[in-house]
Design a protein around this motif. Structure first.
Motif, PDB file in Angstrom:
ATOM      1  N   ARG A 152     -24.171  61.984  47.554  1.00  0.00           N
ATOM      2  CA  ARG A 152     -24.739  62.780  47.228  1.00  0.00           C
ATOM      3  C   ARG A 152     -26.539  63.170  48.173  1.00  0.00           C
ATOM      4  N   GLY A 153     -26.431  64.434  48.992  1.00  0.00           N
ATOM      5  CA  GLY A 153     -27.321  64.231  49.528  1.00  0.00           C
ATOM      6  C   GLY A 153     -27.941  63.672  50.417  1.00  0.00           C
ATOM      7  N   VAL A 154     -27.139  62.576  51.028  1.00  0.00           N
ATOM      8  CA  VAL A 154     -27.111  61.393  51.916  1.00  0.00           C
ATOM      9  C   VAL A 154     -28.072  61.603  53.363  1.00  0.00           C
ATOM     10  N   HIS A 155     -29.194  61.609  53.157  1.00  0.00           N
ATOM     11  CA  HIS A 155     -30.179  61.386  54.841  1.00  0.00           C
ATOM     12  C   HIS A 155     -31.035  60.397  55.603  1.00  0.00           C
ATOM     13  N   THR A 156     -30.074  60.462  56.719  1.00  0.00           N
ATOM     14  CA  THR A 156     -30.387  58.733  56.912  1.00  0.00           C
ATOM     15  C   THR A 156     -31.581  58.638  58.509  1.00  0.00           C
ATOM     16  N   HIS A 157     -32.411  58.239  58.692  1.00  0.00           N
ATOM     17  CA  HIS A 157     -33.371  58.634  60.117  1.00  0.00           C
ATOM     18  C   HIS A 157     -32.785  56.783  60.582  1.00  0.00           C
ATOM     19  N   ILE A 158     -32.863  56.230  62.176  1.00  0.00           N
ATOM     20  CA  ILE A 158     -32.984  55.951  63.080  1.00  0.00           C
ATOM     21  C   ILE A 158     -34.375  55.810  63.836  1.00  0.00           C
ATOM     22  N   GLY A 159     -34.590  55.033  63.501  1.00  0.00           N
ATOM     23  CA  GLY A 159     -36.317  55.201  64.343  1.00  0.00           C
ATOM     24  C   GLY A 159     -36.707  56.727  64.482  1.00  0.00           C
ATOM     25  N   PRO A 160     -36.462  57.596  65.246  1.00  0.00           N
ATOM     26  CA  PRO A 160     -37.165  59.050  65.543  1.00  0.00           C
ATOM     27  C   PRO A 160     -36.064  59.705  65.402  1.00  0.00           C
ATOM     28  N   TYR A 161     -34.620  59.022  65.115  1.00  0.00           N
ATOM     29  CA  TYR A 161     -33.913  60.310  65.380  1.00  0.00           C
ATOM     30  C   TYR A 161     -33.076  60.740  63.988  1.00  0.00           C
ATOM     31  N   HIS A 162     -32.813  61.748  63.778  1.00  0.00           N
ATOM     32  CA  HIS A 162     -32.396  62.109  62.085  1.00  0.00           C
ATOM     33  C   HIS A 162     -30.814  62.492  61.850  1.00  0.00           C
ATOM     34  N   ILE A 163     -29.985  61.362  61.760  1.00  0.00           N
ATOM     35  CA  ILE A 163     -28.158  61.254  61.991  1.00  0.00           C
ATOM     36  C   ILE A 163     -28.004  61.911  61.291  1.00  0.00           C
ATOM     37  N   LEU A 164     -28.211  61.541  59.535  1.00  0.00           N
ATOM     38  CA  LEU A 164     -27.484  62.249  58.267  1.00  0.00           C
ATOM     39  C   LEU A 164     -28.156  63.229  57.791  1.00  0.00           C
ATOM     40  N   MET A 201     -23.771  50.697  52.527  1.00  0.00           N
ATOM     41  CA  MET A 201     -23.661  48.733  52.779  1.00  0.00           C
ATOM     42  C   MET A 201     -25.165  49.128  52.819  1.00  0.00           C
ATOM     43  N   GLY A 202     -25.808  49.375  52.890  1.00  0.00           N
ATOM     44  CA  GLY A 202     -27.719  49.181  52.727  1.00  0.00           C
ATOM     45  C   GLY A 202     -28.126  48.503  54.032  1.00  0.00           C
ATOM     46  N   LEU A 203     -27.732  48.709  55.218  1.00  0.00           N
ATOM     47  CA  LEU A 203     -27.865  48.714  56.832  1.00  0.00           C
ATOM     48  C   LEU A 203     -28.572  49.342  57.573  1.00  0.00           C
ATOM     49  N   TRP A 204     -28.407  50.024  57.001  1.00  0.00           N
ATOM     50  CA  TRP A 204     -29.815  51.179  57.254  1.00  0.00           C
ATOM     51  C   TRP A 204     -30.094  52.245  55.840  1.00  0.00           C
ATOM     52  N   ARG A 205     -31.090  52.555  55.776  1.00  0.00           N
ATOM     53  CA  ARG A 205     -31.693  52.732  54.147  1.00  0.00           C
ATOM     54  C   ARG A 205     -30.983  54.299  54.949  1.00  0.00           C
ATOM     55  N   ALA A 206     -30.930  54.780  53.172  1.00  0.00           N
ATOM     56  CA  ALA A 206     -31.116  56.559  53.028  1.00  0.00           C
ATOM     57  C   ALA A 206     -32.282  57.166  52.704  1.00  0.00           C
ATOM     58  N   GLY A 207     -32.930  57.334  53.923  1.00  0.00           N
ATOM     59  CA  GLY A 207     -33.938  58.541  53.262  1.00  0.00           C
ATOM     60  C   GLY A 207     -34.343  59.428  52.366  1.00  0.00           C
ATOM     61  N   GLN A 208     -33.417  60.307  51.969  1.00  0.00           N
ATOM     62  CA  GLN A 208     -33.470  60.942  51.046  1.00  0.00           C
ATOM     63  C   GLN A 208     -31.905  61.210  50.429  1.00  0.00           C
ATOM     64  N   GLY A 209     -31.624  60.833  49.233  1.00  0.00           N
ATOM     65  CA  GLY A 209     -30.560  61.381  48.720  1.00  0.00           C
ATOM     66  C   GLY A 209     -29.711  59.888  47.530  1.00  0.00           C
ATOM     67  N   SER A 210     -28.740  59.855  47.569  1.00  0.00           N
ATOM     68  CA  SER A 210     -27.744  58.608  46.606  1.00  0.00           C
ATOM     69  C   SER A 210     -26.824  58.123  46.842  1.00  0.00           C
ATOM     70  N   VAL A 211     -26.399  56.657  46.758  1.00  0.00           N
ATOM     71  CA  VAL A 211     -24.884  56.733  46.696  1.00  0.00           C
ATOM     72  C   VAL A 211     -24.581  55.989  45.417  1.00  0.00           C
ATOM     73  N   HIS A 212     -23.298  56.247  45.027  1.00  0.00           N
ATOM     74  CA  HIS A 212     -23.739  55.368  43.401  1.00  0.00           C
ATOM     75  C   HIS A 212     -22.006  55.534  43.663  1.00  0.00           C
ATOM     76  N   PHE A 213     -21.886  53.764  43.611  1.00  0.00           N
ATOM     77  CA  PHE A 213     -20.798  52.886  43.679  1.00  0.00           C
ATOM     78  C   PHE A 213     -20.031  52.562  42.020  1.00  0.00           C
TER      79      PHE A 213
END
Length: 242
Positions: free
Chosen positions: A10-22, A53-65
């Protein structure tokens, strides 16, 4: 989508360095069956898997399993929770034998022989090369080993990134058979795939990504039967990719 999905973003945002990917990914993976994650190159599919998988961290949002918040867990803890991940780069240990690769994947260190026989029925080449170094395997055989490592112990969720990439048609057909058989077990599957014959053959539900967001979710059958929707979401027709 499912009222009680095994995986929910839900609402997952991911940044890789300066790039906003999700950019706010919402995704449900129902329990049982295969969910296809489709989209053009660069849409954010692999980043989504790596974020789960936690290899890259979500800056915002949530992951539920399975009802548990895993957003901030370390990758080993996520794997221990019951998720197996097969990256697209055929992740095997080339200097180890096929047998040693498989033993490393068994969390107890001992392989259940009945389950190994089941894996051998799906991937007979692995039995033939059991005592050979994984580095001598062909690309298709390495991909078989990657998937076999992920399923050598029962998991609740299997996440696979482009298992047929670069494979010969005969091996792709073998992979289709494997995932059709896996569908008959208790495992749920999230599958990124560019081969649309594979997607249509094994997919039950589908989510389509574009520009770091999920822009469509529904059944694979509905998408496969609607060429106008395919063109709008993917820029191509599945009928042209038999």
């Amino acid at each position: 989508m499912a009222d009680d999905p095994i995986l929910r973003l839900r609402g997952v945002h991911t940044h890789i360095g300066p790039y906003h990917i999700l950019h706010g990914v919402d995704l449900d993976v129902p329990r049982g069956g295969v969910t296809m994650l489709l989209g053009r190159n660069g849409a954010g599919k692999t980043t989504t898997l790596r974020t789960i998988m936690g290899l890259w961290r979500a800056g915002q949002g949530s992951v539920h399993f399975d009802g548990r918040d895993i957003t901030r867990l370390a990758t080993p803890a996520i794997a221990q929770a019951g998720i197996a991940y097969v990256p697209e780069n055929m992740s095997v240990f080339s200097d180890l034998t096929v047998a040693e690769n498989m033993r490393l994947a068994a969390r107890s260190g001992a392989i259940d022989e009945q389950r190994l026989d089941w894996v051998f029925r799906m991937f007979p080449a692995l039995k033939i090369f059991w005592h050979q170094r994984a580095g001598v395997l062909s690309g298709g055989q390495k991909q078989m080993l990657s998937v076999a490592r992920a399923i050598i112990e029962p998991r609740q969720l299997l996440i696979v990134d482009e298992p047929t990439k670069g494979l010969a048609p005969s091996i792709i057909q073998n992979m289709i058979s494997v995932f059709c058989e896996l569908k008959q077990t208790a495992v749920s599957i999230l599958l990124v795939e560019q081969n649309f014959h594979m997607a249509r053959s094994v997919g039950d539900t589908v989510a389509v990504m574009d520009d770091g967001r999920v822009v469509h979710a529904g059944t694979m059958a509905d998408l496969a039967g609607d060429e106008a929707l395919q063109q709008r979401l993917l820029g191509l027709s599945l009928a042209a990719h038999q």
